[in-house]
Design a protein around this motif. Structure first.
Motif: not given
Ligand code: GDP
Ligand code: MG
Length: 361
Positions: A98-100, A197-198, A229-231, A272-275
């Motif tokens: 995943a990418v931050a 990737k998420p 996406a999530e923030a 965790y949610r994202l993945l």
């Protein structure tokens, strides 16, 4: 789980990275913290449930789940063409789950902004464009190869070339691979693409804006929502400060700022949610430990994440909800109170399950 931290220079990537990996160390004295490489760090996942289990069962050791972080510096405009060692850095992103994406949402005239002023949307676009161009290059090279091979008339190769063409058009339109509708023929290609990737956007705000956000972080939230996406919002500087404090002082400090938990906890929850990950526990006098598996993992697969022998020789799993185990104070007592069930190999593990694997090898 390996998360790559990307963003323009001077947005706070390294500060985020350092505080995440350091807060992990502060969280658990027992975890053998290692920095394999200055840009590679391991962070312990803070988890109140694990703390409660280890406390109630008087465990001699507490072992949290971990997340690997890579601080990927050097992504600048032109990176996809190799500028600023671009290709090398992009290669690191390909290896992550995943990418931050850290976006600067703080003003500070002492910290130079590479493009002149604070501009979250513009900054994010610059990085996203580079990632997209890198993927476009990957897809075009593959398309060229496949088209050539498809000249033989092979139907499968022709279908793959057509699918790659559609994917190329999608990327050329400026959309990331993650919004491309599923296509079985492209599974392998999609796995190698960065924009598949998420992504978790990290709005790096100043300390005063952690509780309520500011106009910049609002931009980032809007941007993330638009992409599905999530923030998360955090202050890298605040995180690095509280990572140095004893836990009680850190909590007091956060309360003063009107923040409930450290940014890292929200960050990990989102990741965790994202993945699609969940946590289960093993707990006892010797050790209480958190484990991470994908949603939908069976009891047997989960056992395998503990030890391959447990998967091979799996017989059954004793399973109890972590709250019941904490309330009972011991595994034996929980069993007496009928709070522990016996589950078979195909039981889908739930977040918060505490397990004891019975196996025979
Ligand atoms: N004022 C302020 N400065 C910050 C914040 N986060 C990072 N910085 C500063 O910005 C500079 C660049 O940060 P760094 O983490 O090295 O950025 P990177 O290039 O993205 O890795 C450093 O001087 C940091 O102290 C913040 O939240 N507020
Ligand atoms: Mg840096």
């Amino acid at each position: 789980m390996k998360v790559g931290i990307v963003g323009l220079p001077n947005v706070g990537k390294s500060t985020v990275f350092n505080s995440l990996t350091k807060s992990g160390k502060a969280e658990s004295q027992n975890y053998p913290f290692t920095t394999i490489d200055p840009n590679l760090g391991v962070a312990a996942v803070p988890d109140e449930r694990l703390d409660a289990l280890a406390g109630a069962l008087d465990s001699r050791r507490k072992v949290p789940a971990t997340v690997d972080f890579v601080d990927i510096a050097g992504l600048v405009r032109g990176a996809s063409r190799g500028e600023g060692l671009g290709n090398q850095f992009l290669g690191h992103v390909r290896e992550c789950d995943a990418v931050a994406h850290v976006v600067r949402c703080f003003e500070d005239e002492n910290v130079i902004h590479v493009h002149g002023g604070v501009d979250p949307t513009g900054d994010a676009e610059t990085i996203n464009t580079e990632l997209l161009l890198a993927d476009l290059g990957t897809v075009e090279r593959r398309l060229e190869r496949t088209s050539k091979a498809a000249k033989s008339g092979d139907a499968k190769l022709r279908a793959e070339a057509a699918a790659l063409e559609a994917l190329r058009d999608h990327l050329s339109g400026g959309d990331p691979a993650r919004t491309y509708p599923g296509d079985d023929t492209l599974e392998e290609t999609l796995r190698s693409l960065i924009t598949a990737k998420p992504v978790l956007y990290v709005a790096n705000v100043d300390e005063e804006s952690v509780a309520d956000g500011n106009r910049y972080s609002a931009e980032v939230e809007k941007l993330a929502a638009r992409e599905g996406a999530e923030a998360v919002r955090l202050s890298a500087r605040l995180e690095s400060e509280i990572a140095e404090l004893p836990e009680s002082e850190a909590r007091e400090y956060l309360e003063m700022l009107g923040v409930e938990t450290a940014g890292f906890e929200g960050f990990v929850r989102s990741a965790y949610r994202l993945l699609g990950l969940l946590t289960f526990f093993t707990a006892g006098e010797k050790e209480s430990r958190a484990w991470t598996v994908r949603e939908g993992a069976t009891a047997r697969t989960a056992a395998g994440s503990i030890h391959s022998d447990m998967e091979r020789g799996f017989i059954a799993a004793e399973v109890g909800d972590w709250r019941d185990i904490v309330a009972a104070g011991s595994w034996a007592k929980a069993k007496e109170e009928a709070k522990v069930r016996l589950e078979g190999r195909d039981y889908p593990v739930k977040d918060g399950d505490t397990m004891l694997v019975r196996f025979n090898v």
